[in-house]
Design an enzyme around this catalytic site. Structure first.
Site, PDB file in Angstrom:
ATOM      1  N   ILE A   6      11.521   6.261 -16.619  1.00  0.00           N
ATOM      2  CA  ILE A   6      10.962   5.700 -15.381  1.00  0.00           C
ATOM      3  C   ILE A   6      10.002   6.693 -14.722  1.00  0.00           C
ATOM      4  O   ILE A   6       8.901   6.326 -14.287  1.00  0.00           O
ATOM      5  CB  ILE A   6      12.089   5.314 -14.382  1.00  0.00           C
ATOM      6  CG1 ILE A   6      13.057   4.320 -15.022  1.00  0.00           C
ATOM      7  CG2 ILE A   6      11.493   4.716 -13.098  1.00  0.00           C
ATOM      8  CD1 ILE A   6      14.321   4.050 -14.206  1.00  0.00           C
ATOM      9  N   TYR A  34      29.021   8.570 -12.191  1.00  0.00           N
ATOM     10  CA  TYR A  34      27.570   8.436 -12.013  1.00  0.00           C
ATOM     11  C   TYR A  34      27.256   7.727 -10.691  1.00  0.00           C
ATOM     12  O   TYR A  34      26.439   8.204  -9.889  1.00  0.00           O
ATOM     13  CB  TYR A  34      26.975   7.663 -13.194  1.00  0.00           C
ATOM     14  CG  TYR A  34      25.543   7.228 -13.003  1.00  0.00           C
ATOM     15  CD1 TYR A  34      24.496   8.140 -13.110  1.00  0.00           C
ATOM     16  CD2 TYR A  34      25.233   5.894 -12.705  1.00  0.00           C
ATOM     17  CE1 TYR A  34      23.171   7.724 -12.927  1.00  0.00           C
ATOM     18  CE2 TYR A  34      23.918   5.479 -12.525  1.00  0.00           C
ATOM     19  CZ  TYR A  34      22.897   6.399 -12.632  1.00  0.00           C
ATOM     20  OH  TYR A  34      21.598   5.992 -12.447  1.00  0.00           O
TER      21      TYR A  34
HETATM   22  N1  LIG Z   1      17.251   3.266 -16.258  1.00  0.00           N
HETATM   23  C1  LIG Z   1      17.832   2.557 -15.290  1.00  0.00           C
HETATM   24  O1  LIG Z   1      18.099   1.379 -15.462  1.00  0.00           O
HETATM   25  C2  LIG Z   1      18.148   3.201 -13.951  1.00  0.00           C
HETATM   26  C3  LIG Z   1      18.826   2.424 -13.008  1.00  0.00           C
HETATM   27  C4  LIG Z   1      19.129   2.989 -11.776  1.00  0.00           C
HETATM   28  C5  LIG Z   1      18.720   4.277 -11.486  1.00  0.00           C
HETATM   29  N2  LIG Z   1      18.075   5.008 -12.436  1.00  0.00           N
HETATM   30  C6  LIG Z   1      17.686   6.375 -12.077  1.00  0.00           C
HETATM   31  O2  LIG Z   1      16.321   6.559 -12.380  1.00  0.00           O
HETATM   32  C7  LIG Z   1      16.086   7.916 -12.760  1.00  0.00           C
HETATM   33  C8  LIG Z   1      15.388   7.985 -14.104  1.00  0.00           C
HETATM   34  O3  LIG Z   1      16.226   7.396 -15.097  1.00  0.00           O
HETATM   35  P1  LIG Z   1      15.693   7.075 -16.569  1.00  0.00           P
HETATM   36  O4  LIG Z   1      16.349   5.818 -16.997  1.00  0.00           O
HETATM   37  O5  LIG Z   1      14.217   7.176 -16.598  1.00  0.00           O
HETATM   38  O6  LIG Z   1      16.373   8.243 -17.400  1.00  0.00           O
HETATM   39  P2  LIG Z   1      15.713   9.435 -18.235  1.00  0.00           P
HETATM   40  O7  LIG Z   1      16.882  10.141 -18.871  1.00  0.00           O
HETATM   41  O8  LIG Z   1      14.648   8.929 -19.139  1.00  0.00           O
HETATM   42  O9  LIG Z   1      15.054  10.316 -17.124  1.00  0.00           O
HETATM   43  C9  LIG Z   1      15.684  11.417 -16.520  1.00  0.00           C
HETATM   44  C10 LIG Z   1      14.754  12.607 -16.614  1.00  0.00           C
HETATM   45  O10 LIG Z   1      15.349  13.699 -15.910  1.00  0.00           O
HETATM   46  C11 LIG Z   1      15.251  14.878 -16.730  1.00  0.00           C
HETATM   47  N3  LIG Z   1      16.380  15.728 -16.359  1.00  0.00           N
HETATM   48  C12 LIG Z   1      17.710  15.501 -16.581  1.00  0.00           C
HETATM   49  N4  LIG Z   1      18.437  16.506 -16.063  1.00  0.00           N
HETATM   50  C13 LIG Z   1      17.560  17.382 -15.498  1.00  0.00           C
HETATM   51  C14 LIG Z   1      17.707  18.621 -14.810  1.00  0.00           C
HETATM   52  N5  LIG Z   1      18.926  19.148 -14.600  1.00  0.00           N
HETATM   53  N6  LIG Z   1      16.595  19.260 -14.367  1.00  0.00           N
HETATM   54  C15 LIG Z   1      15.357  18.718 -14.593  1.00  0.00           C
HETATM   55  N7  LIG Z   1      15.167  17.556 -15.237  1.00  0.00           N
HETATM   56  C16 LIG Z   1      16.259  16.899 -15.690  1.00  0.00           C
HETATM   57  C17 LIG Z   1      15.322  14.369 -18.161  1.00  0.00           C
HETATM   58  O11 LIG Z   1      14.772  15.284 -19.092  1.00  0.00           O
HETATM   59  C18 LIG Z   1      14.516  13.076 -18.045  1.00  0.00           C
HETATM   60  O12 LIG Z   1      13.157  13.315 -18.251  1.00  0.00           O
HETATM   61  C19 LIG Z   1      17.453   8.600 -12.735  1.00  0.00           C
HETATM   62  O13 LIG Z   1      17.614   9.230 -11.489  1.00  0.00           O
HETATM   63  C20 LIG Z   1      18.424   7.450 -12.857  1.00  0.00           C
HETATM   64  O14 LIG Z   1      19.682   7.747 -12.294  1.00  0.00           O
HETATM   65  C21 LIG Z   1      17.793   4.509 -13.666  1.00  0.00           C
END
Ligand SMILES: NC(=O)c1ccc[n+]([C@@H]2O[C@H](COP(=O)([O-])OP(=O)(O)OC[C@H]3O[C@@H](n4cnc5c(N)ncnc54)[C@H](O)[C@@H]3O)[C@@H](O)[C@H]2O)c1
Length: 304
Positions: free
Chosen positions: A12, A141
């Protein structure tokens, strides 16, 4: 504006970076590349390959002096959080706390936080769930994302904030080999001629929202001035069985899905009421489920 996006190499976050760059903003990305990928970061953005918990994050704030921080970095898997709640808390609570403290120290004007509507309300008493629905998360989570929201609000006395509670986000760049992301996982399996595995009977429902609609919500939440929160979804429930049927039609898959035991920590039914986002941000989803699934399948086919 200069905007620091944490998690900007992820699924995202990388779309949010693209939207900011497209709108003419200067973008700095902080991502430790655990699940994110360097090649997903927009070429116009500056990437710091750094953990949000590390002391060096301060140096980035010192050098870059962002006006806005958009916080997407997280451990984003419900199942992983059930297996290791402490590891989830380290990133999603302590990392968020570290980031919020720096926002205050360096006079950041606004923080935008990616939260979850899918994992924060628990099994909802009413569907679609609005923002007033009680928060009773069923997983570490969800608990830690809720703590993150509270921290954003707590530190928000000197800055403004926006919390976006996403439904189930899908689209190009979602990891088809990850723990989470049923659309990407099923589509990849089907394109490879393999039966996807449905956890439970498949009657569980999700609210699927296309990632570009989510990125647009981030742009609008950045430009808004009030401190507020809103669900970001479609309001519609789709069962996992129906999702599998739609994806089979786009991928040409002819077999039947496999079934396994339901996964702990996951809600049974969910859809989010998004009338608040409509009122506050003049936002509404623009991509239909069929168009979004088709685009996702086309993208996954091109990455074979
Ligand atoms: N995918 C969904 O449906 C969804 C739904 C609700 C909320 N979210 C939230 O949206 C955000 C992005 O989710 P996503 O699905 O793109 O997941 P993703 O795993 O692709 O993205 C997370 C990113 O954070 C980075 N990351 C993880 N731990 C880290 C750290 N300690 N320091 C620096 N970078 C770090 C990862 O390398 C990755 O690029 C998250 O906060 C997630 O909780 C996602």
């Amino acid at each position: 504006m200069k905007i620091l996006v944490t998690g900007g190499a992820g699924f995202i976050g990388s779309h949010v970076v693209d939207a900011y760059v497209g709108a003419g903003h200067q973008v700095v990305v902080v991502d430790n590349l655990t699940t994110g990928r360097r090649e997903q970061v927009n070429a116009a953005a500056q990437l710091y390959a750094l953990d949000i918990r590390s002391p060096e994050l301060r140096d980035v704030f010192e050098r870059e002096r962002p006006d806005v921080v958009n916080h997407h970095a997280a451990q984003a898997s419900v199942t992983a959080s059930v297996a290791d709640p402490r590891a989830d808390a380290e990133i999603n609570v302590m990392g968020t706390l570290n980031l919020c403290s720096l926002c205050v120290q360096f006079s950041v004007r606004r923080i935008v936080f990616a939260s979850t509507g899918g994992a924060i309300y628990g099994d909802p008493q009413r569907i679609p769930a609005d923002e007033q629905h009680p928060t009773t998360p069923l997983s570490p989570y969800g608990i830690h994302k809720l703590v993150g929201e509270h921290y954003v609000r707590y530190f928000g006395s000197g800055l403004t904030w926006a919390v976006l509670r996403y439904a189930n986000v899908y689209g190009p760049r979602q990891d088809p080999h990850g723990e989470a992301g049923v659309v990407a996982i099923f589509t990849r399996a089907m394109l490879d001629g393999k039966a996807p595995t449905i956890f439970g009977d498949g009657k569980q429902t999700r609210d699927f929202i296309y990632v570009e609609d989510v990125a647009r919500a981030n742009l609008l939440a950045t430009d808004a001035t009030a401190s507020d929160l809103a669900n970001i979804g479609t309001g519609a429930e789709t069962s996992v069985n129906d999702l599998a049927r739609h994806l089979a039609s786009f991928t040409g898959f002819r077999g039947d899905p496999l079934h396994a035991a339901p996964r702990p920590g996951e809600v049974h039914r969910i859809a989010l009421d998004v009338s608040k986002a409509r009122r506050w941000l003049a936002w509404s989803p623009q991509t239909s489920l069929m168009d979004g699934l088709r685009k996702t399948a086309t993208w996954l086919q091109s990455t074979r």
